[in-house]
Design an enzyme around this catalytic site. Structure first.
Site, PDB file in Angstrom:
ATOM      1  N   SER A 199       0.812  -1.215   0.000  1.00 31.11           N
ATOM      2  CA  SER A 199       0.000   0.000   0.000  1.00 31.11           C
ATOM      3  C   SER A 199       0.850   1.271   0.000  1.00 31.11           C
ATOM      4  O   SER A 199       1.564   1.539  -0.969  1.00 31.11           O
ATOM      5  CB  SER A 199      -0.957  -0.044   1.198  1.00 31.11           C
ATOM      6  OG  SER A 199      -1.916   0.970   1.138  1.00 31.11           O
TER       7      SER A 199
ATOM      8  N   ASP B  41      10.109   4.872 -10.260  1.00 33.81           N
ATOM      9  CA  ASP B  41       9.654   5.404 -11.553  1.00 33.81           C
ATOM     10  C   ASP B  41      10.315   6.730 -11.905  1.00 33.81           C
ATOM     11  O   ASP B  41      10.535   7.029 -13.086  1.00 33.81           O
ATOM     12  CB  ASP B  41       8.129   5.588 -11.537  1.00 33.81           C
ATOM     13  CG  ASP B  41       7.391   4.278 -11.751  1.00 33.81           C
ATOM     14  OD1 ASP B  41       8.056   3.218 -11.772  1.00 33.81           O
ATOM     15  OD2 ASP B  41       6.150   4.304 -11.886  1.00 33.81           O
TER      16      ASP B  41
ATOM     17  N   LYS C   2      -0.631  -4.275  -3.140  1.00 37.92           N
ATOM     18  CA  LYS C   2      -1.923  -3.677  -2.788  1.00 37.92           C
ATOM     19  C   LYS C   2      -2.009  -2.302  -3.428  1.00 37.92           C
ATOM     20  O   LYS C   2      -1.390  -1.347  -2.965  1.00 37.92           O
ATOM     21  CB  LYS C   2      -2.097  -3.546  -1.275  1.00 37.92           C
ATOM     22  CG  LYS C   2      -3.460  -2.952  -0.893  1.00 37.92           C
ATOM     23  CD  LYS C   2      -3.581  -2.705   0.591  1.00 37.92           C
ATOM     24  CE  LYS C   2      -4.955  -2.124   0.935  1.00 37.92           C
ATOM     25  NZ  LYS C   2      -5.199  -0.807   0.331  1.00 37.92           N
TER      26      LYS C   2
END
Length: 526
Positions: free
Chosen positions: A290, A301, A315
């Site tokens: 999460s 990224d 999640k």
């Protein structure tokens, strides 16, 4: 009133309720909601046996949610209170860390500056009475004890304390107060110029704790940083966004959310006044989930740092809390998280298929995914690219680290797992520290001295093995025993460090044999 009259009135009431429900439909109500209400009224009023109406409603809510995704859930008022305490960063009580030695509460540490420390309660004290009620020797569970010790801020509780070397019971009156719960387990300089921060969850106080730790580490010469998110199950989205914001440029995407009824919402970096420009390494494993995956995905990224460890939990669903008047809550999934490159990191699931979903980690182990990166396969359709260096990354089920560290199945033997499950490691350590606390504090003035010179006595290890044998917990052979001992001794040393100092010192001991941490140190040092 005659029995026949009662028989007529009850169906009449139901007919009136049904009529009201149908009237609602005619003015624009929901037909399915009316059906649900009628069913609940019929069961409550006509069922052959008495029913618990509140539980009936709760079971109906749970039944609906069970047919949805694995993370939509219902919590009782009591569960909500407990959950909020860990995320909001405080609870109200007397302020002690404790453990149960057999059937007696032993204070591990009073919270610094907390209400117990203020009245003179010290580590090693045994709390045997609470408001004249015995809690020692009566087989009272932790929940019952906590219920007696906790209470609203400003209320008083009388404690009876047994202290080593003092014959009589000592009496203290403690005024309960707000007790902080920290979301950072540890922060220290792990190698010259390299800081280490371990975050156990993302709560209301995480950002402030993180900034405080960063300031401290910078003052100690930190140039680069390891952020340890192993076993971090998540928490507040905003807390994760605030942490990532310390490392990205203004306008950089951190995460975005989007759902069927929830429009896309972007979370971008604001760019702080004092951004951290050193190298960053994020540590994850299969229990990082999460909000921890939001931090990891953004760092990866945006090519802001490297990720080391094993594939994270996966999640990527956003829950909206819906509170009910009685304090209970439904957490309903309304959207997906997407990393800056557009990855949805939610692992696949079937609606209503929680059993299969919960078996995912066990299946990963069976398929070799935790011991070999070559066993992990991603479909080409899940391929994405980082935003600066255009490196290949994958969506569809957790964050895959840049550097994979296999699970070392040889260190965690079955014998060790059984000893831990029986509580023998913690209990024996607690008896040792209880008997030698003063001697240890005299011998080791600083943690540095302790870490360099202390070795757990062989007698403590022998006691654990002997107690295990009494409970039919034995190593399969001498080879398994020898494989168990190094990790067991390190764990015992770390527990002693925790009890003499705090969690940060515990991790300073444990991390020196943690393969993921050591790989992170190696990679960031290059």
């Amino acid at each position: 009133m005659t029995f026949m009259t009662k028989k007529i009135i009850i169906p009449a009431l139901l007919l009136m309720a049904a009529a009201c429900a149908h009237a609602q439909l005619r003015i624009g109500g929901n037909e399915q909601m009316a059906k649900l209400r009628m069913a609940e009224m019929a069961i409550t009023n006509l069922y052959v046996d008495s029913v618990d109406e509140p539980k009936l409603v709760e079971d109906a809510i749970r039944g609906m949610l069970e047919k949805l995704d694995p993370h939509s859930s219902y919590s009782t008022a009591k569960e909500v209170k407990s959950m909020n305490e860990s995320l909001q960063g405080n609870f109200e009580g007397i302020g002690v860390q404790f453990n149960m030695l057999e059937d007696t509460l032993v204070v591990i540490q009073p919270v610094s500056g907390g209400p117990s420390e203020k009245v003179g309660i010290v580590a090693g004290d045994r709390i045997v009475l609470v408001n004249d009620t015995a809690i020692a020797g009566v087989k009272m569970n932790n929940e019952q004890i906590m219920k007696r010790l906790r209470g609203p801020k400003g209320t008083k509780v009388r404690l009876g304390i047994v202290r080593r070397g003092i014959k009589d019971i000592l009496n203290f009156t403690v005024t309960r107060d707000k007790i902080p719960i920290y979301s950072l387990d540890a922060s220290y300089i792990i190698r010259p110029g390299i800081g280490y921060i371990r975050i156990n969850n993302f709560g209301a106080t995480t950002y402030d704790e993180f900034c405080e730790a960063m300031t401290k580490l910078k003052a100690q010469g930190m140039r680069d940083l390891i952020i340890d998110l192993q076993e971090n199950g998540g928490g507040y989205l905003q807390a994760a966004v605030q942490v990532v914001d310390q490392f990205l440029n203004r306008g950089d995407m951190i995460v975005y959310t989007e759902g069927r009824k929830a429009p896309r919402r972007d979370y971008r970096a604001n760019g702080g006044d004092d951004p951290f420009t050193g190298k960053v390494c994020v540590l994850i494993n299969e229990l990082s989930a999460s909000a921890a995956e939001i931090v990891t995905g953004a760092i990866q990224d945006q090519d802001r740092g490297i990720v080391v460890g094993r594939r994270s939990f996966g999640k990527g669903l956003v829950q909206r809390p819906i509170e009910f008047d009685d304090g209970s809550m439904m957490r309903l999934t309304i959207a997906h998280y997407y990393t800056p490159s557009g990855r949805c990191i939610q692992k696949p699931y079937e609606k209503g298929g929680k059993d299969n979903y919960n078996q995912d980690l066990e299946n990963r182990l069976k398929h070799g995914e935790m011991t070999s990166a070559d066993s992990i396969h991603f479909a080409d359709s899940l391929r994405y690219y980082t935003l600066v260096k255009h490196r290949t990354v994958y969506g569809g089920g957790g964050i895959m680290p840049d550097y994979f560290v296999p699970l070392d199945t040889t260190r965690y033997t079955k014998f060790h797992r059984q000893l831990a499950a029986k509580g023998l490691i913690v209990q024996t350590n607690l008896k040792y520290i209880d008997a030698h606390r003063k001697q240890l504090k005299r011998s080791y003035k600083t943690f540095s001295d302790f870490n360099e010179d202390f070795t757990i006595p062989q007698s403590v290890v022998d006691e654990i093995v002997a107690e295990g044998a009494k409970k039919e917990v034995k190593p399969a052979d001498d080879e398994e025993l020898q494989r168990t001992l190094p990790y067991l001794k390190m764990q015992l040393k770390a527990l002693v460090a925790r009890d003499l100092w705090d969690m940060s010192e515990y991790y300073q001991v444990m991390n020196e044999q943690n393969p993921i941490v050591l790989k992170g140190v190696e990679m960031i040092s290059q």
